[in-house]
Design an enzyme around this catalytic site. Structure first.
Site, PDB file in Angstrom:
ATOM      1  N   LYS A 173       9.130  -4.919   5.267  1.00  9.87           N
ATOM      2  CA  LYS A 173       8.754  -6.014   6.169  1.00  9.87           C
ATOM      3  C   LYS A 173       8.290  -7.209   5.343  1.00  9.87           C
ATOM      4  O   LYS A 173       7.356  -7.125   4.572  1.00  9.87           O
ATOM      5  CB  LYS A 173       7.624  -5.610   7.128  1.00  9.87           C
ATOM      6  CG  LYS A 173       7.370  -6.715   8.157  1.00  9.87           C
ATOM      7  CD  LYS A 173       6.108  -6.526   8.961  1.00  9.87           C
ATOM      8  CE  LYS A 173       4.908  -7.195   8.383  1.00  9.87           C
ATOM      9  NZ  LYS A 173       4.974  -8.652   8.221  1.00  9.87           N
ATOM     10  N   GLU A 219     -11.850 -15.114  -3.095  1.00  7.97           N
ATOM     11  CA  GLU A 219     -10.482 -15.485  -3.463  1.00  7.97           C
ATOM     12  C   GLU A 219     -10.057 -16.705  -2.643  1.00  7.97           C
ATOM     13  O   GLU A 219     -10.144 -16.688  -1.417  1.00  7.97           O
ATOM     14  CB  GLU A 219      -9.538 -14.317  -3.173  1.00  7.97           C
ATOM     15  CG  GLU A 219      -8.113 -14.620  -3.617  1.00  7.97           C
ATOM     16  CD  GLU A 219      -7.122 -13.520  -3.258  1.00  7.97           C
ATOM     17  OE1 GLU A 219      -7.195 -12.998  -2.125  1.00  7.97           O
ATOM     18  OE2 GLU A 219      -6.269 -13.203  -4.098  1.00  7.97           O
ATOM     19  N   CYS A 260      -1.641 -13.565  -6.995  1.00  8.27           N
ATOM     20  CA  CYS A 260      -2.757 -12.608  -6.897  1.00  8.27           C
ATOM     21  C   CYS A 260      -3.496 -12.453  -8.212  1.00  8.27           C
ATOM     22  O   CYS A 260      -4.705 -12.285  -8.225  1.00  8.27           O
ATOM     23  CB  CYS A 260      -2.236 -11.265  -6.416  1.00  8.27           C
ATOM     24  SG  CYS A 260      -0.903 -10.632  -7.437  1.00  8.27           S
ATOM     25  N   GLU A 286      -1.890  -3.080  -2.963  1.00  4.20           N
ATOM     26  CA  GLU A 286      -1.917  -4.142  -3.984  1.00  4.20           C
ATOM     27  C   GLU A 286      -2.587  -5.341  -3.336  1.00  4.20           C
ATOM     28  O   GLU A 286      -1.951  -6.094  -2.590  1.00  4.20           O
ATOM     29  CB  GLU A 286      -0.491  -4.499  -4.427  1.00  4.20           C
ATOM     30  CG  GLU A 286       0.268  -3.361  -5.080  1.00  4.20           C
ATOM     31  CD  GLU A 286      -0.295  -2.951  -6.431  1.00  4.20           C
ATOM     32  OE1 GLU A 286      -1.196  -3.646  -6.958  1.00  4.20           O
ATOM     33  OE2 GLU A 286       0.151  -1.925  -6.959  1.00  4.20           O
ATOM     34  N   VAL A 340      -6.723  -7.016   5.192  1.00  2.63           N
ATOM     35  CA  VAL A 340      -5.635  -6.312   5.892  1.00  2.63           C
ATOM     36  C   VAL A 340      -5.393  -4.948   5.246  1.00  2.63           C
ATOM     37  O   VAL A 340      -5.098  -3.966   5.933  1.00  2.63           O
ATOM     38  CB  VAL A 340      -4.350  -7.176   5.942  1.00  2.63           C
ATOM     39  CG1 VAL A 340      -3.187  -6.384   6.532  1.00  2.63           C
ATOM     40  CG2 VAL A 340      -4.576  -8.441   6.763  1.00  2.63           C
ATOM     41  N   GLY A 341      -5.569  -4.867   3.929  1.00  3.29           N
ATOM     42  CA  GLY A 341      -5.399  -3.578   3.228  1.00  3.29           C
ATOM     43  C   GLY A 341      -6.286  -2.498   3.843  1.00  3.29           C
ATOM     44  O   GLY A 341      -5.876  -1.346   3.996  1.00  3.29           O
ATOM     45  N   GLY A 401      -1.008  -7.562  -0.097  1.00  6.11           N
ATOM     46  CA  GLY A 401      -1.613  -8.581   0.758  1.00  6.11           C
ATOM     47  C   GLY A 401      -3.108  -8.636   0.529  1.00  6.11           C
ATOM     48  O   GLY A 401      -3.614  -8.193  -0.509  1.00  6.11           O
ATOM     49  N   SER A 402      -3.829  -9.150   1.505  1.00  2.74           N
ATOM     50  CA  SER A 402      -5.266  -9.356   1.343  1.00  2.74           C
ATOM     51  C   SER A 402      -6.037  -8.032   1.463  1.00  2.74           C
ATOM     52  O   SER A 402      -5.567  -7.077   2.098  1.00  2.74           O
ATOM     53  CB  SER A 402      -5.757 -10.326   2.413  1.00  2.74           C
ATOM     54  OG  SER A 402      -5.493  -9.789   3.690  1.00  2.74           O
TER      55      SER A 402
HETATM   56  P1  NAD Z   1      -2.138 -10.924   4.464  1.00  2.00           P
HETATM   57  O1  NAD Z   1      -2.957  -9.730   4.154  1.00  2.00           O
HETATM   58  O2  NAD Z   1      -2.613 -11.861   5.492  1.00  2.00           O
HETATM   59  O3  NAD Z   1      -0.654 -10.473   4.928  1.00  2.00           O
HETATM   60  C1  NAD Z   1       0.129  -9.614   4.142  1.00  2.00           C
HETATM   61  C2  NAD Z   1       1.139  -8.901   5.022  1.00  2.00           C
HETATM   62  O4  NAD Z   1       0.448  -8.060   5.938  1.00  2.00           O
HETATM   63  C3  NAD Z   1       2.029  -9.813   5.861  1.00  2.00           C
HETATM   64  O5  NAD Z   1       3.335  -9.298   5.846  1.00  2.00           O
HETATM   65  C4  NAD Z   1       1.420  -9.702   7.253  1.00  2.00           C
HETATM   66  O6  NAD Z   1       2.364  -9.913   8.287  1.00  2.00           O
HETATM   67  C5  NAD Z   1       0.940  -8.274   7.262  1.00  2.00           C
HETATM   68  N1  NAD Z   1      -0.179  -7.984   8.175  1.00  2.00           N
HETATM   69  C6  NAD Z   1      -1.135  -8.836   8.622  1.00  2.00           C
HETATM   70  N2  NAD Z   1      -2.010  -8.175   9.421  1.00  2.00           N
HETATM   71  C7  NAD Z   1      -1.581  -6.889   9.472  1.00  2.00           C
HETATM   72  C8  NAD Z   1      -2.075  -5.713  10.121  1.00  2.00           C
HETATM   73  N3  NAD Z   1      -3.173  -5.723  10.876  1.00  2.00           N
HETATM   74  N4  NAD Z   1      -1.399  -4.554   9.948  1.00  2.00           N
HETATM   75  C9  NAD Z   1      -0.296  -4.508   9.169  1.00  2.00           C
HETATM   76  N5  NAD Z   1       0.227  -5.590   8.539  1.00  2.00           N
HETATM   77  C10 NAD Z   1      -0.415  -6.767   8.672  1.00  2.00           C
HETATM   78  O7  NAD Z   1      -1.920 -11.654   3.058  1.00  2.00           O
HETATM   79  P2  NAD Z   1      -1.074 -12.979   2.717  1.00  2.00           P
HETATM   80  O8  NAD Z   1      -1.804 -14.169   3.213  1.00  2.00           O
HETATM   81  O9  NAD Z   1       0.329 -12.792   3.089  1.00  2.00           O
HETATM   82  O10 NAD Z   1      -1.131 -12.946   1.118  1.00  2.00           O
HETATM   83  C11 NAD Z   1      -2.215 -13.373   0.373  1.00  2.00           C
HETATM   84  C12 NAD Z   1      -3.037 -12.186  -0.103  1.00  2.00           C
HETATM   85  O11 NAD Z   1      -2.219 -11.216  -0.728  1.00  2.00           O
HETATM   86  C13 NAD Z   1      -4.051 -12.592  -1.157  1.00  2.00           C
HETATM   87  O12 NAD Z   1      -5.241 -11.893  -0.932  1.00  2.00           O
HETATM   88  C14 NAD Z   1      -3.408 -12.145  -2.447  1.00  2.00           C
HETATM   89  O13 NAD Z   1      -4.272 -11.925  -3.521  1.00  2.00           O
HETATM   90  C15 NAD Z   1      -2.756 -10.881  -2.002  1.00  2.00           C
HETATM   91  N6  NAD Z   1      -1.674 -10.515  -2.924  1.00  2.00           N
HETATM   92  C16 NAD Z   1      -1.818  -9.404  -3.715  1.00  2.00           C
HETATM   93  C17 NAD Z   1      -0.831  -9.078  -4.642  1.00  2.00           C
HETATM   94  C18 NAD Z   1      -0.948  -7.874  -5.544  1.00  2.00           C
HETATM   95  O14 NAD Z   1       0.069  -7.429  -6.061  1.00  2.00           O
HETATM   96  N7  NAD Z   1      -2.123  -7.330  -5.772  1.00  2.00           N
HETATM   97  C19 NAD Z   1       0.311  -9.890  -4.739  1.00  2.00           C
HETATM   98  C20 NAD Z   1       0.409 -11.009  -3.918  1.00  2.00           C
HETATM   99  C21 NAD Z   1      -0.579 -11.311  -3.004  1.00  2.00           C
END
Ligand code: NAD
Length: 473
Positions: free
Chosen positions: A158, A366, A267, A233, A214-215, A210-211
């Site tokens: 996704k 962050e 990230c 991640e 959400v993780g 992602g964040s």
């Molecule tokens: P986000 O957590 O808002 O979204 C990430 C993904 O999760 C998107 O595809 C989103 O649609 C999905 N999502 C949102 N809510 C959800 C839920 N309740 N259940 C399941 N899926 C859901 O993050 P973002 O704004 O897309 O990205 C920025 C963040 O990602 C920053 O914190 C950044 O540090 C982190 N990031 C980490 C890495 C890594 O490898 N460690 C790499 C890139 C970005």
């Protein structure tokens, strides 16, 4: 019983009808994946056949790089050059790397010493999924999809709702590369679609980028549904430590230009810089020069191959970053930047703050944008303590000419990766992942391949009935 008509995902309201519609779509997607894993031709592909498919994808991505980069650039505002020369190049490298593993998956066996022969086998898990952020979609396709397929799994990826087009255009390339139907599927959608994946009972493994916020929801949904295996991640607030003996060219390049790649939306970006007090003034002056030069180039056409810096991803992210900048102005000295560029789009001046208070949000949280904060230190111990004073643990950089010190400090830093005299960049053969609230589990390297397999122990009793009580040895 009366059914609720609304539900809340990430505190945002969604309608029950929308949930039902997406739920049905997800059932179809997962059924196709399950069938491909259990009964389709993929189930009997040899490692060499899987490798051949992975290599063909790599070649097709290379051939289509410009088109793919254009589709990724459109919704994200990322300059096309970075997508071609970094993300897609890396994705191709990752597919080739895991193609090399596909026919080299081996197990272990132990001699009979207690009446049992023992075999350990590594087997694919089944239906795997990935949910990714928008800042480098093609890299995440490489990190998640390639090792899963090399190990013999099937995959549902996704994209972020902010970067759907590039990944969707990969679908036909996987078909052309020879992957049977249902083996690789790309879906788009936001939090609701993501939450359906995280809580699906027939998905056995999920890798999330992602964040941290959400993780945590993903982990909860995984635990409440079927205890699927999860890799997280997550975000970072990575430190760079610059000692007085640092090779200055590398330090200024890494801390300044390295940080501004993708407008700070990376990230592993080292957004907290610790500089030895005696060189702080000179060092900050050099970073100011780098930032002001970058600022002049902003606003140029992102489709021009010479453009290096673009806007931040959207208005939501723009507003968020500007809020942090305003908070920074109250808790630190502003050395350069701090304003919007122009009155259209989401361009933000590369911004440098100096000596923030330790409880300042710009120092702790962050930001995920072009905002860098520098703090001074006097001793190595102080630098290490400040570097580790964060809830994140993704990456760190150390700039020094003293290799002994570099190795000593690197062993004391709480992070999944440390770079010496360079920004931390992913390498195909070393594991990438965080500690603390930057998550757990790994992408890349052999470590990631293992994340997509279950180990199975087979114990064979060495007395066979047809041999009476004779032992085989
Ligand atoms: P986000 O957590 O808002 O979204 C990430 C993904 O999760 C998107 O595809 C989103 O649609 C999905 N999502 C949102 N809510 C959800 C839920 N309740 N259940 C399941 N899926 C859901 O993050 P973002 O704004 O897309 O990205 C920025 C963040 O990602 C920053 O914190 C950044 O540090 C982190 N990031 C980490 C890495 C890594 O490898 N460690 C790499 C890139 C970005």
């Amino acid at each position: 019983m009366e059914l609720p008509t609304k539900l809340f995902i990430n505190n945002q309201e969604s309608s029950l009808l929308q949930w039902i519609r997406l739920h049905k779509l997800m059932i179809g997607t997962v059924s196709a994946a399950s069938a491909a894993f259990a009964r389709g031709p993929w189930a009997s592909f040899s490692g060499a056949q899987r490798a051949a498919c992975l290599l063909r994808v790599a070649a097709l991505v290379e051939e289509n790089a410009e088109k793919l980069a254009y589709l990724e650039s459109l919704p994200t505002g990322r300059p096309i050059s970075g997508i071609i020369h970094f993300d897609l190049k890396h994705m191709v490298e990752v597919f080739r790397y895991y193609a090399g593993w596909a026919d080299k998956i081996e197990g272990r066996s132990y001699n009979e010493d207690n009446g049992f022969y023992k075999i350990v086998r590594y087997e694919p898990i089944g239906v795997c999924a990935g949910i990714a952020s928008w800042n480098a979609t093609f890299m995440y396709v490489g990190w998640k999809v390639a090792p899963a397929l090399a190990a013999g799994n099937v995959f549902i990826f996704k994209t972020s709702e902010k970067s759907p087009f590039g990944a969707l255009a990969l679908g036909p390339l996987f078909v052309e590369a020879g992957f049977p139907p249902g083996v690789v599927q790309f879906v788009t959608g936001g939090a609701l679609t993501g939450s359906l994946i995280a809580s699906h009972r027939k998905i056995s493994k999920l890798s999330f980028t992602g964040s941290a916020n959400v993780g945590m929801k993903i982990q909860e949904a995984a635990a409440k549904s079927n205890l699927k295996k999860v890799t997280l991640e997550l975000g970072g607030k990575s430190p760079a430590i610059v000692f007085a003996d640092a090779p200055m060219g590398l330090a200024v390049g890494g801390v300044g230009s390295g940080f501004l790649a993708n407008s700070g939306q990376i990230c592993v970006a080292a957004s907290r810089v610790l500089v030895e007090e005696k060189i702080a003034k000179e060092f900050c002056a050099s970073i100011v020069k780098v930032f002001e030069a970058a600022s002049k180039g902003m606003g140029a056409d992102i489709m021009d191959p010479n453009t290096q810096h673009g806007p931040v991803v959207d208005q939501e992210q723009f507003q968020r970053i500007m809020k942090y900048i305003e908070l920074g102005k109250k808790s630190a000295q502003l050395l350069t930047g701090g304003e919007r560029i122009g009155n259209k789009g989401a361009f933000i001046q590369p911004t440098l703050f100096f000596e923030p208070s330790l409880d300042s949000p710009i120092w702790i949280e962050e930001i995920f944008g072009p905002v860098l904060t520098v703090k001074t230190f006097r001793t190595e111990e102080e630098a290490i303590e400040l570097a580790n004073e964060t809830e994140y643990g993704l990456a760190a950089c150390i700039y020094t000419s003293d290799l002994t010190r570099a190795l000593r400090v690197s062993s004391k830093i709480q992070a999944g990766g440390v770079a010496i005299n360079s920004p931390f960049l992913p390498e195909v053969n070393t594991p990438f992942g965080g500690t603390k609230q930057s998550g757990y589990g790994h992408e890349l390297g052999k470590d990631s391949l293992l994340e997509y397999m279950n180990s199975k122990s087979v114990h064979i009793k060495s007395v066979f009935p047809f041999l009476g009580s004779y032992c085989i040895d």
